[in-house]
Every structure is written in structure tokens, then in C-alpha cells.
Design a protein around this motif. Structure first.
Motif, short mmCIF file in Angstrom:
data_model
loop_
_atom_site.label_atom_id
_atom_site.label_comp_id
_atom_site.label_asym_id
_atom_site.label_seq_id
_atom_site.Cartn_x
_atom_site.Cartn_y
_atom_site.Cartn_z
N ARG A 1 41.48 37.50 41.48
CA ARG A 1 42.21 36.24 41.33
C ARG A 1 43.64 36.37 41.85
O ARG A 1 44.22 37.45 41.72
N GLN B 1 38.05 42.53 32.73
CA GLN B 1 38.24 42.20 34.15
C GLN B 1 37.10 41.39 34.73
O GLN B 1 37.32 40.51 35.55
N TYR C 1 40.49 39.16 35.96
CA TYR C 1 41.01 39.28 37.33
C TYR C 1 39.89 39.32 38.37
O TYR C 1 40.07 38.93 39.50
N GLN C 2 38.75 39.84 37.96
CA GLN C 2 37.66 39.94 38.94
C GLN C 2 36.44 39.13 38.49
O GLN C 2 35.33 39.41 38.91
#
Lengths: 523, 309
Positions: free
Chosen positions: A409, A437, A444-445
Motif C-alpha cells: 500500500r 501485513q 501493508y500487503q
């Protein structure tokens, strides 16, 4: 007299010029044949362990140690953490801290080992530990370990005395010691404003010589507090090609070659080991037609994991049903990989299409070159299997920076629907690191999720002990039904090659943290 | 001749600037380095600070102006990957590539002159056909395959050479140079052969023979000199491509040259290092081209006279 007259008057001069040019060129060639520019032609001494890596570490900055190419050299070799996770049992073991305990809901207290000095002779104490944590987690340096382990969380650190360290989190964190085990200790003299390229640490080795582009030599740290390592020095080189690394073992040019694949030709010198890496296909759950769970389930049913493992990985991997392998807290023993069932996959796709989902829309299949051995073939096989299902799949292989743009992201806008072949390594030993994550809706992923599933993850991560294991395992069990963001492919194996006169037992952490003190000469 | 060199230098300035501008702009189209160098948890403020610190937030025109301003002061910036001076990294890597290219072209040119002349001396003979076949094969061999095969045969199989690296003195050069030389050798042999066939059938050669000149003298003093011009042109192009980065060879053999540095800089979005490396190779290539032109003028009186007008 020459049979044909030469029109040029300066003939003798021309001959002299040619002779001079020949001499210069011959000298240049002879000189070239001896030494390459910028190389001192240093060879490893007889007591050295010679290691070849796939790439040169860009830096040895300790707060970047969660980068594989840096961590494999730095961690527990040049610098050390407060505690180390045993790669086999998953238990934390004392290193620069002798004990630790939770002293309040949000605070942990460490007892710092006495009698430890850095390789520059300065004494290690709690001030250094506090400084190291503050520098890596709370500073503006932008350390990789900060993002990998701590996310947005800042820590409160204090050193009430020379051998006591307290670390507090904004809210209770039952695995804080595990997170802190990723932080390498540096002296307070380390630059706080800028990352350092060649650090000072307390580890068994220190940097002796770094010829950029050529080799890196470590020498033993004579002030090391623990048992001296078996090898007096370590000589690192790097070669991009796996087959060349394997050939270096065969030709007795190195003792250790890392990151090989089975077909690199290391022969009997090769040792395979589960390396904690899991490959998976992440689906952008926000983009039609991948926003329809039936399409994502169809993709899961269409992928032949056993075929990929058997034919591409030569059986040196294991079909995966979840994001972490056995040995990580939260691994669910009962989960089975999705069966390959093309008929069922087509039915699900047909149902989605009947409900108005545009399944004819082109979908990008993105991955990173050299992500793992046979990644190109893996992508092609998956493309073929999904095309058989009836989807329109286009492959895009990118370099690290190019793939990161799609992997983390904020994701690029207007990228359309895409599948991302990723490889995730959980070196921490706890599934919370993966879930934060990859499964949280704003991870973020992670391409998405639900608030309810986020709460389930949060509740599981707040537990401890056996309850934690069960709750995290349940999250993995529920993910395919509630979200189905991933098509897990395989738990991977690593290959390392060792010279006959070197003893070392590779473990799940070897690829990221190769502890040199564990290498010994054969009897 | 001085005017000729000066004119060539002046005419090289514009292409040099165009190359630098092209690399500068294209490099920035490959993506934002922040995603590579900052942790995934980086806040927008941290990303903004990174962008500002490295000047990526300025307009492209401002960035170009800053870059060229720096170049005139010999400031080429710092590497994002290593923190070192970009110029230092480029200058450190370049001599190794120059050495490799120089040794390669010496061997390729010498081999091509001998084999090409030998083949041309008796056109369509068995020797000529064998030489043509081998030179065409050499010109077509993929260097990657040749390098890996060479490693496994000569290093692993026979144990005669090191697999890679630069620490074994003369032996370290054999496989990289052989890999790099095989294609230029094949191409140049064909060029030399073709030029020599024409030269050997020229009237001045027949005249020399009629005056009693021996075969060696005919080849070395008369035919070869006239056949040298086309060979020099092709050799110049081949040298330029080698200087531009023997990427595959440097990567496989762990040769610390500029080609590997440029590839690493591209994948690492290390713009300053990439620009420094490109500037260095571009300047060298322009100088090489001038040297080749001068050699051409020395070889051919017609060119020399045109140049001095």
C-alpha cells in the motif's frame, strides 16, 4: 630495396610508431592479465570460511537487517540482539539480555548482560540498548526493521541503571520480546541522523575489509564475550548466477554457497531445508471480477499445487493451505490445500457470470523476477491453469521496485484487477507478523478484508500461550470462507551447498540470518 | 588534424547532453525510489521528507538544472543504496570494464587479422570454408551459454581455471575474455576476410606480386593496410558496445565493472549512480569514436585530406 615504392616519406617513423604502439598494447595486455583494476587480489587465508552469496549487501546498517542481503551478514555475526529466537523450537534465548519479564500490562523489563564490549572497545550497557531501540523504531531514519516488525507503533525505552532496560508499548503487546529480537544493538556513538554503512557491534566478528563490488572480509572480534567462533575470518563474495555459485563449491573456491536451486548442479554438496517461505497468489479483492468471492474460490480450485510442487520444484516444497509453515505459532495442522477441481471452478465462475460479474475482463498476473527459483515457470503454469478455467490472464514480470508498487500500500490507482504472486517468509515464528501485513483489511500487503475479520485477528493476537496458538490457527481456517484473498501455492525449501570439510546444519532462518559461529570444520 | 578533432568534440557535445537528458528523464519514469528505500510503514510525512531530501519533489526542469549544475562542479550526487559518492562508485568500476574491453578487443582483432587473412588468401578453399563456418558460429553463440558452459568444462570439469572472480591473476581473465571475445572474433574475421579478398584482387596487389613481393609482404604491407579501414569501423562499434557494459559477463563472472553497476543502479532506482555511470561511459565512447576517426584518417589519405580542409 622494396619491390614497390612507398609513397610516404616518413617510413622509418611509421615503423617506430607501430613498434611503440605494439609495445604499449603488449604491456597493457600483460598488465591487464595480472590485476583487475580496483582489486587488491586478496585471497582468503587458510583459516577463513569462504562464503558466496547471491548479491552484495547494499549496506551493513543494523537497522536494515530485516533486508535479507544485509541481515544474512550482519545479524548475530557483527551485531547481536537482546534475545535470539531458536529456529527449531521457536523459543527466545538470551543473548545480550540475560532475562526479561513483563512488569506491567504494557511494559517489559530486561536484565542486560554484564561484561560485554563492542568491537571498538566501548562497554555495552542498558544505555546502548535503549539507544539502539530508539534509533531503529522511534527515529526518522526510516529503518526497514521498523516497518517489518513494529509498524506504526512507537516504543518508550528507558535505562534506569546500567544493566536494566525497560520497554513500554502504547497498548499491551504479548510478543514484544519477539519483536525486539529483531533489533541489533549498536553503541550510542552510532550516528543517529544517518544510517551507517559499516557498523560496530558486539558480535563474534567485526568488519575487517570491504572492497565494494568484490569481497567483504570479517575477522574475529577479539573482545567477544562468548565462545570464540571456529573460523578466524570469513570471506564473502557474491555471484548472481546460482550455477556459478554451485560451480564454486565444486571447484573448491568457496566453502558455502547459499540460495541455490535444485538444478544449479551442487550435487552431493547440496542440502535442502524448509526455509519458512510460502508462495501465494494474492487477489485484489476490491477489483471486479476479483471482488466476487466465487471468482476467487474458482481460482483456488483451478490451481494444481501438487503439480507445481512435483514438476517445477522437484518435490522439494509442500503444497500450502495457509500463509505460514509448520513451526510458526498459529500454524493450523488440520488445514488441507484446496483440491484441484476444474469442473467445480468452472461452475463457480459460471455462477458469477450469470449474476452479472464480468469474468471476461483481462486480469494481470504480476510477479518479481528471481523472486524464487522457477518463478517464471510457476507464473506461466498458473497462467495456463487460469486460462483453462476461462479467465483472461496476462503475465507481467517486474523488478523489485516495480513489483513493490503493486505489492504494498498504497496500491496504484486504475491498475485494474491483478493477481500478485508473492513469497512471504515469517522469520519471527509467530503468525501475528504475517496477519498484520497480509490479512488485516488495511495491512501493508493486504488488498482488503472486513472489519469483523480484523477484530478476529486482533482478538487472536492479544492471547498468549496455547490460546494464542488455537486462536491464530482458527483465523487461518476461517480466511478462505470469510475473505479468500489468497490462493496459497507452496511452502518452499531452500538449498545450501557446503564443502566436505565444513559442518553446518541449515535451519529455517539460514536464508536470512546465517550464524557464522555455528559453522565448524569437519573432524 | 587538430581542427578535425576539435570539430568532432564540439559535435559530440549535443548528443552527450541528449543522452544524459534521456537517461535522467527515463530513469524517473521507472518508479518512485521511496517505495524501495523506505519501510512499508513509512508515513506520508516520512515519504515526503525522503522525496524532499533527494530533490524528487522539485519539477523535472528544476531537477535537470540542479543535476547539470552539479555536473559542472563535479558533484554527481550520492548513491541511495550505499550512501557513497556516485562518482566514486562509477570511477571505481569503470577501469575494470576498460581493461576487460581492451584485452578482449586486442585478442579478437589479432585473431581476426590472422584467420581472416589466412582464409582470404585462398578464397573458397577448404580452409576458407572452415574459417567462414567457425567465424559465423562464433558470431552467433549466446555469451550467456558460452560463459556457463565454459565454467562447467574448464573450471569444474578440468579444474584448469577459476569459475569466476578476479583474485587468480592471469587465470581470472581467461573465461571472461574468451566469452567476450568470441563474438567480436567471429564478426571481425568475416569483415577482415571480405576486405582482404577484395584487396588481394586489387591491381596494386597484382603489381606488387609481379615485382616479386612475397605472400607475407603482400598481405602485411599492401592488402592488409587497405583492408584495415572497414575492419576498424566494425572493431570500433564492437569496442563501444563492450565499453558500454559487458553486463552478462560481469554478472556471471563477478567482474566489478560498470555494466553490473549500471544494472544494479537501474534495479535499485539509484539515479545518481546510474547518471554518473552513463556520463562516464558516454564521454569515453565519444572519445573512442574520435580516436577511431583519427585512426581512420591516418589509414586513409582521402579522409585525412578531407579532415584538414
Amino acid at each position: 630495396m622494396s619491390p614497390v615504392s612507398d609513397p610516404r616519406p616518413a617510413r622509418a617513423g611509421g615503423r617506430r610508431r607501430r613498434t611503440a604502439v605494439s609495445l604499449v598494447l603488449s604491456t597493457a595486455l600483460a598488465a591487464s592479465a595480472c590485476t583487475v583494476a580496483n582489486s587488491d587480489s586478496v585471497t582468503a587465508d587458510g583459516d577463513a570460511l569462504r562464503v558466496v552469496l547471491p548479491e552484495e549487501p547494499p549496506t551493513l546498517e543494523p537497522c536494515e537487517a530485516s533486508l535479507t542481503s544485509t541481515g544474512v551478514v550482519v545479524r548475530s555475526n557483527i551485531t547481536e540482539p537482546l534475545t535470539e529466537r531458536h529456529p527449531g523450537t521457536g523459543e527466545l534465548e538470551p543473548k545480550l539480555a540475560t532475562s526479561w519479564k513483563r512488569t506491567s500490562g504494557t511494559e517489559w523489563t530486561y536484565r542486560i548482560r554484564k561484561g560485554v564490549t563492542f568491537s571498538d572497545g566501548s562497554r555495552f550497557d542498558a544505555e546502548d540498548a535503549a539507544y539502539s531501540i530508539d534509533r531503529a523504531v522511534n527515529s526518522e531514519l526510516g529503518c526497514n526493521v521498523e516497518g517489518y516488525v513494529f509498524g506504526d507503533t512507537d516504543l518508550k525505552v528507558a535505562a534506569p541503571d546500567a544493566h536494566t532496560l525497560t520497554v513500554a508499548t502504547p497498548k499491551a503487546d504479548p510478543i514484544l520480546p519477539l519483536r525486539l529480537s529483531f533489533i541489533e544493538m549498536v553503541p550510542t556513538s552510532t550516528d543517529a541522523e544517518k544510517k551507517v554503512r559499516e557498523p560496530v557491534g558486539t558480535g563474534p566478528y567485526r568488519i575487517a575489509n570491504w572492497e565494494p563490488g568484490l569481497r567483504l572480509t570479517l575477522a574475529t572480534n577479539k573482545r567477544y564475550w562468548g565462545r570464540a567462533p571456529a573460523y578466524g575470518s570469513v570471506d564473502y563474495q557474491w555471484r548472481t548466477e546460482g550455477s556459478v555459485r554451485a560451480a564454486m563449491i565444486a571447484n573448491d573456491e568457496v566453502d558455502v554457497a547459499t540460495s541455490l536451486s535444485p538444478e544449479d548442479g551442487a550435487g552431493d554438496a547440496a542440502e535442502q531445508y524448509p526455509n519458512n517461505e510460502t508462495t501465494a497468489l494474492r487477489m485484489q479483492v476490491t477489483e471486479p471480477p476479483l471482488d466476487d468471492r466465487r471468482v476467487r474460490q474458482a481460482i483456488n480450485y483451478a490451481i494444481d499445487r501438487e503439480g507445481i510442487v512435483g514438476s517445477l520444484f522437484q518435490g522439494k516444497a509442500k503444497a500450502a493451505a495457509q500463509l505460514v509453515p509448520r513451526g510458526v505459532v498459529g500454524y493450523n495442522e488440520s488445514l488441507q490445500p484446496w483440491p484441484t477441481d476444474l469442473a467445480k471452478a468452472r461452475r463457480l465462475l459460471a455462477e458469477a457470470e450469470a449474476d452479472g460479474v464480468d469474468v471476461d475482463r483481462s486480469i494481470r498476473l504480476i510477479s518479481r523476477t528471481a523472486l524464487f527459483p522457477k518463478v517464471d515457470e510457476t507464473v506461466q503454469v498458473i497462467q495456463n491453469q487460469l486460462n483453462d478455467l476461462g479467465l483472461d490472464i496476462d503475465i507481467e514480470m517486474k523488478d523489485t521496485a516495480g513489483s513493490t508498487e503493486f505489492q504494498e500500500r498504497p496500491f496504484p490507482e486504475d491498475a485494474g484487477p491483478y493477481l500478485m504472486l508473492i513469497q512471504h517468509g515469517n522469520q519471527a515464528g509467530d503468525a501475528a507478523f504475517s496477519m498484520d501485513q497480509y490479512l488485516l483489511s488495511k495491512g501493508y500487503q493486504s488488498s482488503g478484508g472486513t472489519a469483523a475479520f480484523d477484530r478476529k485477528i486482533g482478538a487472536a493476537e492479544a492471547k498468549t500461550g496455547a490460546e494464542r496458538q488455537d486462536a491464530l490457527a482458527e483465523v487461518f481456517a476461517d480466511e478462505p470462507d470469510e475473505i479468500a484473498q489468497y490462493a496459497y501455492v507452496a511452502h518452499m525449501y531452500g538449498v545450501i551447498a557446503l564443502a566436505p570439510d565444513v559442518r553446518y546444519r541449515p535451519n529455517s532462518a539460514t536464508g536470512d540470518e546465517m550464524r557464522l559461529a555455528e559453522f565448524t570444520p569437519a573432524d | 588534424m587538430f581542427h578535425f578533432v576539435r570539430r568532432r568534440m564540439l559535435s559530440s557535445v549535443l548528443p552527450l547532453v541528449a543522452v544524459l537528458l534521456g537517461v535522467f528523464v527515463l530513469a524517473r519514469l521507472t518508479g518512485d525510489p521511496a517505495s524501495l528505500y523506505l519501510p512499508e510503514s513509512a508515513t506520508p510525512a516520512q515519504r515526503a521528507a525522503f522525496t524532499e531530501r533527494n530533490g524528487f519533489d522539485d519539477s523535472i526542469w528544476q531537477q535537470i538544472a540542479d543535476y547539470f549544475g552539479g555536473v559542472f562542479q563535479l558533484d554527481f550526487g550520492e548513491s541511495l543504496r550505499t550512501g557513497e559518492s556516485a562518482a566514486t562508485m562509477a570511477l571505481r568500476a569503470f577501469p575494470a570494464t576498460l581493461q576487460l574491453a581492451g584485452a578482449t578487443m586486442l585478442i579478437a582483432a589479432a585473431g581476426a587479422v590472422v584467420i581472416g587473412s589466412w582464409a582470404a588468401f585462398r578464397p573458397n578453399s577448404l580452409a576458407d570454408r572452415i574459417a567462414s563456418f567457425l567465424s559465423m558460429t562464433a558470431a552467433s553463440v549466446p555469451d550467456f551459454w558460452f560463459a556457463i558452459t565454459g565454467v562447467w568444462i574448464f573450471a569444474v570439469g578440468l579444474g584448469a581455471l577459476p569459475t569466476s572472480g578476479v583474485s587468480d591473476g592471469m587465470l581470472s581473465w581467461v573465461l571472461p575474455v574468451a566469452t567476450l571475445a568470441i563474438r567480436p572474433l567471429g564478426v571481425l574475421t568475416q569483415v577482415v576476410r571480405g576486405a582482404m579478398v577484395s584487396a588481394l584482387s586489387a591491381p596494386y596487389v597484382r603489381l606488387a606480386r609481379s615485382k616479386g613481393a612475397g605472400s607475407v609482404r603482400v598481405v602485411s604491407h599492401h592488402a592488409l593496410r587497405n583492408a584495415a579501414a572497414p575492419a576498424l569501423t566494425v572493431a570500433g562499434d564492437l569496442t563501444v558496445s563492450l565499453v558500454n557494459g559487458a553486463v552478462v559477463v560481469e554478472t556471471i563472472f563477478g567482474w566489478p565493472g560498470i555494466g553490473k553497476l549500471m544494472i544494479d543502479s537501474i534495479t535499485g532506482r539509484d539515479f545518481a549512480v546510474l547518471q554518473a555511470a552513463v556520463l562516464l561511459t558516454a564521454v569515453t565512447i565519444f572519445v573512442l569514436n574520435i580516436v577511431i576517426d583519427v585512426c581512420y584518417a591516418l589509414l586513409d589519405a582521402r579522409v585525412r585530406e578531407t579532415a584538414t580542409v
